[in-house]
Design a protein around this motif. Sequence first.
Motif, PDB file in Angstrom:
ATOM      1  N   LEU A  35    -116.752  35.165  14.336  1.00  0.00           N
ATOM      2  CA  LEU A  35    -116.652  36.610  14.182  1.00  0.00           C
ATOM      3  C   LEU A  35    -117.367  36.979  12.893  1.00  0.00           C
ATOM      4  O   LEU A  35    -116.954  36.558  11.807  1.00  0.00           O
ATOM      5  N   ARG A  36    -118.470  37.702  13.023  1.00  0.00           N
ATOM      6  CA  ARG A  36    -119.202  38.170  11.851  1.00  0.00           C
ATOM      7  C   ARG A  36    -118.686  39.572  11.535  1.00  0.00           C
ATOM      8  O   ARG A  36    -118.960  40.520  12.268  1.00  0.00           O
ATOM      9  N   PRO A  37    -117.916  39.718  10.448  1.00  0.00           N
ATOM     10  CA  PRO A  37    -117.308  41.008  10.141  1.00  0.00           C
ATOM     11  C   PRO A  37    -118.348  42.037   9.685  1.00  0.00           C
ATOM     12  O   PRO A  37    -119.448  41.685   9.261  1.00  0.00           O
ATOM     13  N   GLU A  51    -114.608  45.410   1.534  1.00  0.00           N
ATOM     14  CA  GLU A  51    -113.741  45.922   2.582  1.00  0.00           C
ATOM     15  C   GLU A  51    -114.426  45.679   3.917  1.00  0.00           C
ATOM     16  O   GLU A  51    -115.648  45.804   4.039  1.00  0.00           O
ATOM     17  N   LEU A  52    -113.626  45.329   4.928  1.00  0.00           N
ATOM     18  CA  LEU A  52    -114.159  45.052   6.257  1.00  0.00           C
ATOM     19  C   LEU A  52    -113.654  46.080   7.246  1.00  0.00           C
ATOM     20  O   LEU A  52    -112.525  46.567   7.134  1.00  0.00           O
ATOM     21  N   LEU A  53    -114.481  46.412   8.211  1.00  0.00           N
ATOM     22  CA  LEU A  53    -114.124  47.361   9.254  1.00  0.00           C
ATOM     23  C   LEU A  53    -113.018  46.765  10.117  1.00  0.00           C
ATOM     24  O   LEU A  53    -113.153  45.652  10.650  1.00  0.00           O
ATOM     25  N   LEU A  54    -111.900  47.481  10.235  1.00  0.00           N
ATOM     26  CA  LEU A  54    -110.782  47.038  11.050  1.00  0.00           C
ATOM     27  C   LEU A  54    -111.205  46.995  12.514  1.00  0.00           C
ATOM     28  O   LEU A  54    -111.829  47.931  13.011  1.00  0.00           O
ATOM     29  N   ASP A  55    -110.898  45.921  13.201  1.00  0.00           N
ATOM     30  CA  ASP A  55    -111.238  45.724  14.614  1.00  0.00           C
ATOM     31  C   ASP A  55    -112.732  45.773  14.877  1.00  0.00           C
ATOM     32  O   ASP A  55    -113.169  46.105  15.985  1.00  0.00           O
ATOM     33  N   GLY A  56    -113.543  45.486  13.877  1.00  0.00           N
ATOM     34  CA  GLY A  56    -114.996  45.506  14.048  1.00  0.00           C
ATOM     35  C   GLY A  56    -115.577  44.129  13.846  1.00  0.00           C
ATOM     36  O   GLY A  56    -114.936  43.231  13.323  1.00  0.00           O
ATOM     37  N   GLY A  57    -116.790  43.957  14.260  1.00  0.00           N
ATOM     38  CA  GLY A  57    -117.498  42.707  14.042  1.00  0.00           C
ATOM     39  C   GLY A  57    -118.179  42.230  15.300  1.00  0.00           C
ATOM     40  O   GLY A  57    -117.992  42.787  16.383  1.00  0.00           O
TER      41      GLY A  57
END
Length: 136
Positions: A35-37, A51-57
């Motif tokens: 999973l590449r966030p 910060e990473l996008l929630l439910d994204g990647g």
Amino acid sequence: MAAQAGKSLLLKIKTGRSVYTTVAGLKSREIEFNLRPIDITDSGSTAQWRELLLDGGVKSLRIAGEGVFRDTIADETIRSSFFTNTISQWQIVIPSFGTITGSFAISELSYAGEFDGEVTWRMAFESSGEISFAAL
């Protein structure tokens, strides 16, 4: 996962409407779920922490292995898929664990062998599209 013989892990290609044909048993293998966030860090991020996008990647699956082809037809099927850069439907059956099904492209194909032994191969597959997993 219980210990299994390498030959028990099967590589199958879709050959009919809902028919998958076994082309090889894998003696050694690697299965990588990735999973590449998506980084959404900006100037408002607390103390500039990422910060990473929630439910994204971007999800992907890579499978690599070594083994012996089942027969000449299996070898020809794999070679054809590789040289025509075909994305085919595959199933990887992992005893006591489950079955992975989806579209894959062959990204690596190599052959080796000793003068007094069988020809072996090494292949790597990269996913293309959604992958399904059915646990046993």
